[in-house]
Motif scaffolding. Structure first.
Motif, PDB file in Angstrom:
ATOM      1  N   TRP A  43       0.817  -1.213   0.000  1.00 25.30           N
ATOM      2  CA  TRP A  43       0.000   0.000   0.000  1.00 25.30           C
ATOM      3  C   TRP A  43       0.853   1.267   0.000  1.00 25.30           C
ATOM      4  O   TRP A  43       0.403   2.332  -0.439  1.00 25.30           O
ATOM      5  N   GLY A  44       2.104   1.171   0.482  1.00 22.09           N
ATOM      6  CA  GLY A  44       2.950   2.352   0.534  1.00 22.09           C
ATOM      7  C   GLY A  44       3.750   2.593  -0.734  1.00 22.09           C
ATOM      8  O   GLY A  44       4.362   3.652  -0.905  1.00 22.09           O
ATOM      9  N   LYS A  45       3.727   1.650  -1.653  1.00 17.39           N
ATOM     10  CA  LYS A  45       4.607   1.708  -2.814  1.00 17.39           C
ATOM     11  C   LYS A  45       4.337   2.903  -3.716  1.00 17.39           C
ATOM     12  O   LYS A  45       5.255   3.444  -4.333  1.00 17.39           O
ATOM     13  N   TYR A  46       3.059   3.338  -3.791  1.00 19.92           N
ATOM     14  CA  TYR A  46       2.697   4.414  -4.714  1.00 19.92           C
ATOM     15  C   TYR A  46       2.114   5.640  -3.996  1.00 19.92           C
ATOM     16  O   TYR A  46       1.499   6.484  -4.630  1.00 19.92           O
ATOM     17  N   GLN A  53      -4.686  11.839   2.478  1.00 19.02           N
ATOM     18  CA  GLN A  53      -5.448  10.715   3.034  1.00 19.02           C
ATOM     19  C   GLN A  53      -5.243   9.497   2.139  1.00 19.02           C
ATOM     20  O   GLN A  53      -5.192   9.605   0.915  1.00 19.02           O
ATOM     21  N   VAL A  54      -5.107   8.341   2.770  1.00 16.95           N
ATOM     22  CA  VAL A  54      -4.976   7.099   2.023  1.00 16.95           C
ATOM     23  C   VAL A  54      -5.735   6.007   2.753  1.00 16.95           C
ATOM     24  O   VAL A  54      -5.752   5.949   3.987  1.00 16.95           O
ATOM     25  N   GLY A  55      -6.400   5.160   1.980  1.00 18.06           N
ATOM     26  CA  GLY A  55      -7.096   4.013   2.549  1.00 18.06           C
ATOM     27  C   GLY A  55      -6.794   2.777   1.723  1.00 18.06           C
ATOM     28  O   GLY A  55      -6.836   2.820   0.487  1.00 18.06           O
ATOM     29  N   PHE A  56      -6.446   1.677   2.387  1.00 19.04           N
ATOM     30  CA  PHE A  56      -6.060   0.443   1.700  1.00 19.04           C
ATOM     31  C   PHE A  56      -6.896  -0.706   2.249  1.00 19.04           C
ATOM     32  O   PHE A  56      -6.998  -0.899   3.469  1.00 19.04           O
TER      33      PHE A  56
END
Length: 293
Positions: A43-46, A53-56
């Protein structure tokens, strides 16, 4: 005798109340280790460090816990080339929000068979792909909502992923920024020391779902909030880690975190962070796993 029993009852009640007050108002404090590990989650690769904000969502782990999840949804529908992506086609799904420009980028990490089928569809339409390293960018039109939405799509062979962001030139720039993250050491949000510390507090970087809110939210003076969702047996563990400017502020805001997350049963200060954890029944997984978006 009656008077003695009454007096004893009052004293017992007062003592119980005192212990309850001390328990509810005490602030448990633990400390971070001097060094925390580096994490390299998919999830951190891009995810650029500028993302607000990020949601995986780990659909693979989610299906293992409950085969009826994730809920059926159309992720992307293109008319030319003819491509339809649904939640059933994805092993992971990720959403990133950018402040400047105000854009949302979605990445669906697909099954091997589905990615091969999508790639074949694009190979049949020659002349409009733009190479960016091993990836390819396309200007497309998404009709999943019933209305045409222009945007940019990226095919990412290394991770069998399809990225999409709505818009024109700004959208293309956002897509390139995300696809460029793997080319630069320590450029991912997952590389930031405070994010690594927050991940350590939750037990690592791998969860059923994970989200990072990179701005002050409902908790006053907070900098970031990291949310994770995990399944253990018949329970769902929802953990939130709130970052403050320093340890003194975290200690002072302990009560605000307890108030903000009323369902939390375990609230602990870790230096400049406050962790609030709650246990839900497995039946609540369908709602809990989407708390990160």
């Amino acid at each position: 005798m009656v008077s003695f029993v009454a007096t004893l009852s009052i004293l017992t009640a007062l003592l119980a109340g005192t212990y309850a007050y001390i328990y509810l108002n005490s602030v448990p404090v633990r400390h971070l280790p001097s060094e925390v590990p580096a994490y390299e989650p998919i999830w951190g690769k891009y995810v650029p460090q500028s993302t607000i904000q990020v949601g995986f969502l780990n659909y693979t782990h989610l299906r293992q816990a409950n085969s009826s999840l994730p809920f059926a949804a159309t992720i992307l529908r293109l008319s030319a080339p003819s491509v339809v992506l649904t939640s059933a086609d994805a092993v992971y799904f990720e959403t990133m929000v950018f402040e400047i420009p105000n854009s949302t980028l979605d990445i669906a990490f697909l099954t091997q068979a589905k990615f091969a089928a999508v790639s074949e569809e694009f190979e049949g339409v020659s002349g409009f792909g733009i190479k960016f390293g091993n990836d390819t960018l396309y200007a497309v039109q998404d009709v999943a909502s019933g209305k045409p939405v222009l945007g940019w799509l990226g095919l990412i062979p290394e991770d069998r992923a399809v990225a999409f962001v709505a818009g024109l030139n700004d959208a293309k720039a956002i897509l390139i920024t995300a696809l460029d993250v793997p080319n630069h050491a320590s450029s991912s949000m997952a590389d930031l020391l405070d994010v690594r510390q927050m991940l350590w507090v939750t037990g690592g970087a791998y969860h059923v779902s994970i989200g990072i809110q990179n701005f002050t939210g409902e908790i006053s003076q907070s900098h970031k909030v990291l949310t994770t969702v995990d399944v253990s047996g018949q329970r769902v563990n929802v953990t939130r880690v709130v970052q403050f400017p320093d340890a003194a502020t975290a200690y002072a805001q302990y009560g605000a975190v307890r108030e903000g997350y009323k369902s939390a049963t375990n609230v602990v200060v870790y230096d400049a962070f406050v962790r609030a954890s709650q246990l839900d029944a497995l039946s609540k997984l369908g709602g809990d796993y989407r708390l990160v978006l």
